[in-house]
Structure formats: structure tokens, C-alpha cells
Design an enzyme around this catalytic site. Structure first.
Site, mmCIF file in Angstrom:
data_model
loop_
_atom_site.group_PDB
_atom_site.id
_atom_site.type_symbol
_atom_site.label_atom_id
_atom_site.label_comp_id
_atom_site.label_asym_id
_atom_site.label_seq_id
_atom_site.Cartn_x
_atom_site.Cartn_y
_atom_site.Cartn_z
ATOM 1 N N HIS A 26 -41.010 65.154 -23.911
ATOM 2 C CA HIS A 26 -39.626 65.341 -23.834
ATOM 3 C C HIS A 26 -39.362 64.595 -23.070
ATOM 4 O O HIS A 26 -37.802 64.870 -22.644
ATOM 5 C CB HIS A 26 -39.305 66.880 -23.993
ATOM 6 N N GLU A 49 -39.975 66.453 -38.895
ATOM 7 C CA GLU A 49 -39.547 65.903 -38.519
ATOM 8 C C GLU A 49 -39.581 64.295 -39.757
ATOM 9 O O GLU A 49 -38.888 63.349 -40.055
ATOM 10 C CB GLU A 49 -39.297 65.448 -37.394
HETATM 11 C C1 LIG Z 1 -41.830 68.406 -33.386
HETATM 12 C C2 LIG Z 1 -40.769 69.523 -32.783
HETATM 13 N N1 LIG Z 1 -39.599 69.104 -33.428
HETATM 14 C C3 LIG Z 1 -38.731 69.702 -31.924
HETATM 15 C C4 LIG Z 1 -39.046 70.233 -31.692
HETATM 16 C C5 LIG Z 1 -37.957 70.834 -30.248
HETATM 17 N N2 LIG Z 1 -38.451 72.543 -30.478
HETATM 18 C C6 LIG Z 1 -38.595 73.131 -29.806
HETATM 19 S S1 LIG Z 1 -38.955 75.030 -29.655
HETATM 20 C C7 LIG Z 1 -37.998 75.099 -30.769
HETATM 21 C C8 LIG Z 1 -38.219 76.116 -32.298
HETATM 22 C C9 LIG Z 1 -39.523 75.956 -32.306
HETATM 23 O O1 LIG Z 1 -39.709 77.246 -33.279
HETATM 24 P P1 LIG Z 1 -40.830 77.966 -32.966
HETATM 25 O O2 LIG Z 1 -41.946 76.998 -33.590
HETATM 26 O O3 LIG Z 1 -40.430 79.544 -34.121
HETATM 27 O O4 LIG Z 1 -41.575 78.664 -31.939
HETATM 28 P P2 LIG Z 1 -40.843 79.580 -31.480
HETATM 29 O O5 LIG Z 1 -39.806 79.084 -30.212
HETATM 30 O O6 LIG Z 1 -39.907 80.380 -32.002
HETATM 31 O O7 LIG Z 1 -41.831 80.358 -30.685
HETATM 32 C C10 LIG Z 1 -37.682 73.587 -31.934
HETATM 33 C C11 LIG Z 1 -36.923 73.038 -32.380
HETATM 34 C C12 LIG Z 1 -40.098 70.349 -30.400
HETATM 35 N N3 LIG Z 1 -40.315 71.117 -29.427
HETATM 36 N N4 LIG Z 1 -40.569 69.283 -31.254
#
Ligand SMILES: Cc1ncc(C[n+]2csc(CCOP(=O)(O)OP(=O)(O)O)c2C)c(N)n1
Ligand SMILES: [Mg+2]
Lengths: 337, 332
Positions: free
Chosen positions: B137, B68
């Protein structure tokens, strides 16, 4: 059974408990009993949390990302209280105030699940610092997704852990996706171990389904961390289903999903047990049935747990010896009376 | 969204109005790019950029890593050097990760460098409660932005405003933070592309009234409208003011309305202490002091984080019943 003959059944049992728990969370959602839809299931990703959970010691601590039910179960989390938390009920681990993404149990060394990608990573640096300071022999492990590999905070944390020689392990559960974005579109360099090694960490890359071997290797990394050599572990896996409950994964092909779901750590482990005659089919079936009953009970517990009292909106903001925040209603009524 | 090129839509969702605004702007100005997490292949976490990848291709609709701070900072860098980015933060809560870039860089770059350069960009973000999304959130963080000079702040309630505020922000050379409530995306209303409704910096009187002004923005305007309907049955005539932009803030409309009704309730989903309503209340006090018949009431979310449990979350923010109750007391 000898030690080597109990290892695989134990690891299998943990993976199966995680899988079944997640399936029941899915059912709870379909029944309309979950608090919201932000439920991130780790079906297909059970290997990493299971072998690290087994390699950690009782006193060790950890933080998780939003997809963290697995390691919590592997570390002894109570499925009933977890399920009640996911339902937003009073008997949940956090009184239903945190939900799936903010589940924690300080008594078990679970320092918190996090809904901020990367948010829980520096916590383990601090936990490592206090463990070293207080001479407590605790290793602290951060679990996070491949998404967090692109957050700056990870690199600040790895550097501190290395600089101060802390008993810390960073564990990336690489399920190939961050929501709908494939890892190829998110990472300039996908060899994550290289990044960690450049900070001076011991590294391990797990990319097959042999959980016994993964256990032995990750235990080495954790044991070294206990001697103040911080480490990094990447576990490659695949998120079998959507990102959260509402996601039908339109951004990836069905062929890919079918192919990748064949890399199932649970069927692999049960085949290993059969092949090496560690267990027969009946014995495995018995384990599965027992787990099924356990998780059914957890689901029922969550459904029957009471809703929380409205007063709980105001508790836990500050230490309980301090006054509660004044409600808006009280403020307004005072003005209008 | 098959009919992109109509000028008038009888009924369109807030989400589609935003998509149309981005689409129409991108067609007119090739310097506009969209960047953010999951904006391309996924179409945006709340669908506001759906199908834009197909129409404009990956050069202009860019999926970013989950970074971000760099999303905001790189957008600013691009804005300084010839592009006009529409950056997206999936949740306003992620101001947390990017606040240095927002507050110390983006907001100040023009001023610090003596007006040499503009950063013409939009930072879209989605906020508010209503989905049991939890403390990290569900926040309403408009106050953080409003308290930072240098940033314009739009926070629309209707599809028509979403469309025109976004388009207007793309014609202004200031950086604009654009906040969308997560429960508004599926709401629908009219979109008239030819009727911007004096959009930028002007509040909108959603309902005229003479007994009480309810001043609000974003989803809470809906609560105000519903409460006003109920109060009308009880012979209380409410004026509903939708602020639409918080910077610029339309002080005149607020002051005029309250000088007329002589009573005010300021409604918001942010926390009580030091929030946007605190500022509005001060303005009312400063300018309408001699006309006020009752103290100004701020009705907001509690001074606590947002709980996940739906039965708690529901009462964490203002309710229509209590807006009615407090309004009646104010008008007694
Ligand atoms: C700082 C932040 N940016 C974006 C999000 C929105 N978001 C939630 S889960 C996710 C994907 C995360 O991917 P990863 O870290 O690979 O974990 P996975 O969901 O694949 O287990 C996103 C973009 C968030 N919760 N926090
Ligand atoms: Mg991932």
C-alpha cells in the site's frame, strides 16, 4: 471435565484471547505505539476463526486477509511477537517490516496475511497441490472477507481446487461490510454458498452464535477436504467497530450497531456455560483475568522491543546467500566521489 | 465545502481542490460519472469524493464491489459508449489487479482498432509512502504507466494543479491516469479557478535558480523546495522543476533548465532501477551532454519493497538532509 465439557470452555478461551488481544491493539494505538493506523480489528468476529482454528490439525496451513489476528491466535500465534510486529519493532514476527496486515509465521503454517483483498486466496490452492503431491495430509484454509467474494481470483481458485480435487477450504468471514460499503451494495447474489456449490465444493453457512455446533459442522467440511473434497464455509458476523482505527463508521446507524453488537459470540458462549453449569462465574472470571495479564504482557513486550536497524531496509529482498541490493546512497556517493 | 462556487480560494486543501474539480466538471458535463470502491457512502478512502453522493445522487456517484479489474474495464466500456467516467482505485498498488485492463485494454483500444474509438476517462489512484501502510500500500508505480503508450499520466503537487489537471483531463479524449500522493491530501495552497497555469503537458518552475536543477514531481517537489531553501542559505541557487504530467512530458523545460544550470538531480519516490528518473536522466544526457559539469544524479527510494516500521520507512525514501548533501557535492 469430560471432552464435551472441555470443548466450550476451550472455544470460549480462544475467543476471549482474540478479543482481549484486539482490545490491547487498540490501546497500543492510543498510546501512539503502533506502526501507522492501518489496524483492522476483528472484535465481534471471533467465532469463525475460533471454530475453524480448533477444527484444523497441527500440520494444516492457512492464509488470512488484513483482518487476520483472530485465526493467528487461534492457531497458536504468540501474542508478544504479534504485538511487536504491529508496533513495527524488531521482535515482531516479520521484524516489523510487515506490520498488522502482513503478519505470518511459516512454522505455524501461517502462510501470510495479505493487504490485497483476495490476494492470499490462490496461495492455498498451491498449498493444497503440494500437500497432495508430497502426501503430507495438510489441509490449507484461506480466510477472507465478504469483500473478496467480489474478486475474480476467488473464482479461479475455487475452480482449480475443485478440478484438481485439492485439500483446500475457502472461508469467508462475512461481517456485512467492506469498509463503508454494505454487502447489499456489493453483491448481486448474497447466498455465497450457492456460488461455491456451483463449482462443486461442499458448503457450510454459519449464521448463529452456537459455536459448538459451528465447530462440529466446520470440522466435517475440513475432514472432507482432507479426503480431497474441497469446501467453502461462510461465517456471518458483524464488525463491531470501524473498518480501521480512524474509521468512526458514519455510513451506518448507531441503532444498527447497538442491535448487532448484541449478537456477541463471547457473551453467548459464557451464558451457555453458565446455563449448562459447565463453569460458574468465578471460573470464567479467572480465565478472563489470566488472559488479561497475558495480553498486558504482550503489549509491554511490544513497547519495550527495540527499533530495527536501518540495515533491515535491505535484508530479505532476496535469499540471504545473495548480495543485498545496493543502496541509493552507495550508488550516488560512488558517482560523486 | 460550503462555498463551492467561488473562483478564488486563498487556502484550500489538495483534497478539496480535487473535490471541487470533480464537482465543477460534473455540473458542466452530465456524461461524467464517478465510480470506485467506497467513493459514495464513505466519500472515498482519502475523502476526495466526500459529499458528492448528496449532490449528484447514486446514479452518478457509484460505489462498486471490490473488483478492480472490472472497475477499470467497465469504466473503459462506458467511456467507449458515451460516458466519461472518473474511476478510482483506492491505492496505485491495485494496478496489480487491474493491469490487464489498464495496459492491454485501455491503453491500446484506440490504436488496435485503427483510431475508430476513444476511451475518454480518468483513472484516479493514490500512492506513495508515509503512513506505515506496508509493501502493498505504499508504492510509487508511475513508471508502469509511463512505460505504457496510450495513457496520459498526471501527477500533481499543488491544489491548483490538482484542480486544473483533473479538469483538463476531462476535456481530453485520451484516457488519463491521475496519481495522488497520500500525504498531499491535507496540504493546502491557493486555488485560482481562472488560472490554469498552462497546465496540461507543461512543467512548472517552482523556483528559479542558476546552480543546479532539481527535477521532480508529486510530493517530492516539496522536499526539493525545502532543500532549496536550505541550500540558498549556503549560497547554492537551486532551480526546482515540477513536472506535473509525465505523459505528455515537458522535455523542453527539463533541457532548458539543465542547459542553464549545468547540473541536475532527479528526485522521485519510486524505486531507483528503471524508474521515471532513469528516463529523465537519459533525456538530459542526450540533450545536455556538452553542457554538463557533473554526472546527473538520480535520488529515489531504495530498490526494495517499502517497510512498515516508521523508522525504516522514513529512510526508505529520499530525505531533505541528503538532498542538501548531494546538492552540495554536485555544486562543489
Ligand atoms: C484489492 C484491494 N482492493 C481494495 C482494498 C482496500 N480495502 C482494504 S480492506 C477493504 C474492505 C475489505 O472488505 P472485506 O473483504 O469484507 O474485509 P473486512 O475488512 O470487512 O474484514 C478494502 C476495500 C485492498 N486492500 N485491496
Ligand atoms: Mg467485510
Amino acid at each position: 471435565m469430560t471432552q464435551s465439557n472441555t470443548l466450550l470452555p476451550n472455544l470460549y478461551t480462544t475467543m476471549k484471547r482474540i478479543r482481549t488481544f484486539e482490545e490491547r491493539v487498540g490501546e497500543l494505538f492510543i498510546k501512539g505505539e503502533t506502526a501507522g493506523t492501518m489496524l483492522h480489528l476483528s472484535i465481534g468476529e471471533e467465532l469463525g476463526p475460533t471454530c475453524l482454528g480448533a477444527a484444523m490439525q497441527k500440520q494444516d496451513t492457512f492464509t488470512t486477509h488484513h483482518r487476520g489476528h483472530g485465526i493467528f491466535i487461534a492457531r497458536g500465534g504468540d501474542p508478544k511477537k504479534m504485538m511487536a510486529e504491529i508496533a513495527g519493532k524488531k521482535d515482531g514476527y516479520c521484524k516489523g517490516k510487515g506490520g498488522s496486515m502482513h503478519i505470518a509465521d511459516m512454522k505455524l503454517g501461517h502462510l501470510g496475511a495479505n493487504a490485497i483483498v483476495g490476494g492470499g486466496i490462490p496461495t492455498v490452492v498451491g498449498a493444497g497441490l503440494s500437500s497432495k503431491y508430497l502426501e503430507e495430509d495438510k489441509v490449507s484454509v484461506a480466510f477472507f472477507g465478504d469483500g473478496a467474494m467480489q474478486q475474480g481470483i476467488l473464482y479461479e481458485s475455487m475452480n482449480m481446487a475443485s478440478l484438481w480435487k485439492l485439500p483446500v477450504v475457502f472461508c469467508c468471514i462475512n461481517n456485512q461490510y467492506g469498509m463503508g460499503t454494505k454487502i447489499d451494495n456489493a453483491a448481486g447474489l448474497k447466498d455465497f454458498s450457492k456460488r461455491a456449490a456451483s463449482f462443486g465444493l461442499n458448503t457450510l453457512h454459519i449464521d448463529d452464535l452456537d459455536i459448538e455446533n459451528a465447530y462440529v459442522k466446520s470440522k466435517e467440511i475440513i475432514d472432507k477436504a482432507r479426503k480431497f473434497e474441497p469446501g467453502f464455509i461462510e461465517v456471518e458476523c458483524y464488525r463491531f467497530f470501524g473498518h480501521a482505527r480512524m474509521d468512526k463508521s458514519p455510513y451506518r446507524s448507531e441503532e444498527e450497531e447497538i442491535k448487532m453488537r448484541k449478537s456477541d459470540p463471547i457473551s453467548y458462549a459464557s451464558n451457555q456455560m453458565l446455563k449448562n453449569k459447565i463453569m460458574n462465574e468465578d471460573e470464567i472470571k479467572k480465565i478472563n483475568e489470566k488472559i488479561s495479564i497475558e495480553m498486558d504482557e504482550a503489549m509491554d513486550f511490544a513497547i519495550n522491543s527495540p527499533l530495527n536497524n536501518q540495515k533491515e531496509i535491505f535484508t530479505d529482498v532476496y535469499d540471504e546467500r545473495e548480495p543485498l541490493p545496493i543502496s541509493v546512497e552507495e550508488r550516488i556517493n560512488k558517482i560523486l566521489s | 465545502m460550503s462555498d463551492l462556487n467561488k473562483n478564488y480560494y486563498e487556502k484550500i486543501t489538495f483534497r478539496d481542490a480535487l473535490r471541487l474539480a470533480i464537482h465543477d466538471s460534473m455540473q458542466k458535463d452530465e456524461k461524467i460519472i464517478v465510480m470506485g470502491e467506497d467513493v459514495a457512502a464513505y466519500g472515498g478512502a482519502y475523502g476526495a469524493t466526500k459529499d458528492l453522493l448528496k449532490l449528484f445522487g447514486p446514479k452518478r456517484i457509484i460505489d462498486t464491489p471490490i473488483s478492480e479489474a472490472a472497475i477499470v474495464g467497465a469504466s473503459m466500456g462506458a467511456a467507449l459508449t458515451g460516458l466519461r467516467p472518473i474511476a478510482e482505485l483506492m491505492y496505485v498498488d491495485f494496478f496489480g489487479m487491474s493491469m490487464d485492463q489498464i495496459a492491454n485494454q485501455l491503453a491500446k483500444v484506440r490504436y488496435m482498432f485503427g483510431g475508430q474509438i476513444n476511451a475518454p476517462m480518468i483513472l484516479r489512484a493514490q500512492g506513495g509512502t508515509g503512513r506505515s501502510a506496508g509493501a502493498q500500500h505504499s508504492q510509487s508505480l508511475e513508471t508502469w504507466i509511463m512505460h505504457t503508450p496510450g495513457l496520459y499520466l498526471s501527477i500533481p503537487y499543488t491544489p491548483n494543479d490538482a484542480y486544473h489537471l483533473l479538469r483538463a483531463a476531462l476535456k481530453i479524449n485520451n484516457p488519463t491516469i491521475f496519481i495522488e500522493h497520500k500525504l498531499l491530501y491535507n496540504t493546502s495552497g491557493v486555488l485560482d479557478k481562472n488560472n490554469p497555469d498552462q497546465i496540461f503537458g507543461k512543467a512548472k518552475i517552482r523556483k528559479k535558480g542558476k546552480d543546479l536543477s532539481i527535477i521532480s514531481y508529486s510530493r517530492m517537489v516539496n522536499f526539493a523546495e525545502k532543500a532549496a531553501e536550505e541550500l540558498a542559505k549556503q549560497k547554492i541557487d537551486v532551480e526546482v522543476v515540477d513536472l506535473r504530467t509525465l505523459n505528455p512530458l515537458d522535455r523542453e523545460t527539463i533541457i532548458e533548465s539543465v542547459n542553464k544550470t549545468k547540473r541536475a538531480l532527479v528526485l522521485s519516490e519510486s524505486c531507483y532501477t528503471a524508474g521515471v528518473p532513469s528516463e529523465i536522466t537519459s533525456i538530459i544526457f542526450e540533450h545536455c551532454y556538452t553542457n554538463l559539469l557533473k554526472p546527473v544524479i538520480r535520488y529515489t527510494a531504495e530498490d526494495t519493497p517499502a517497510p512498515v516500521a516508521p523508522n525504516l520507512e522514513e529512510n526508505y525514501i529520499p530525505t531533505i538532509e541528503k538532498i542538501v548533501e548531494y546538492s552540495k557535492k554536485l555544486c562543489k
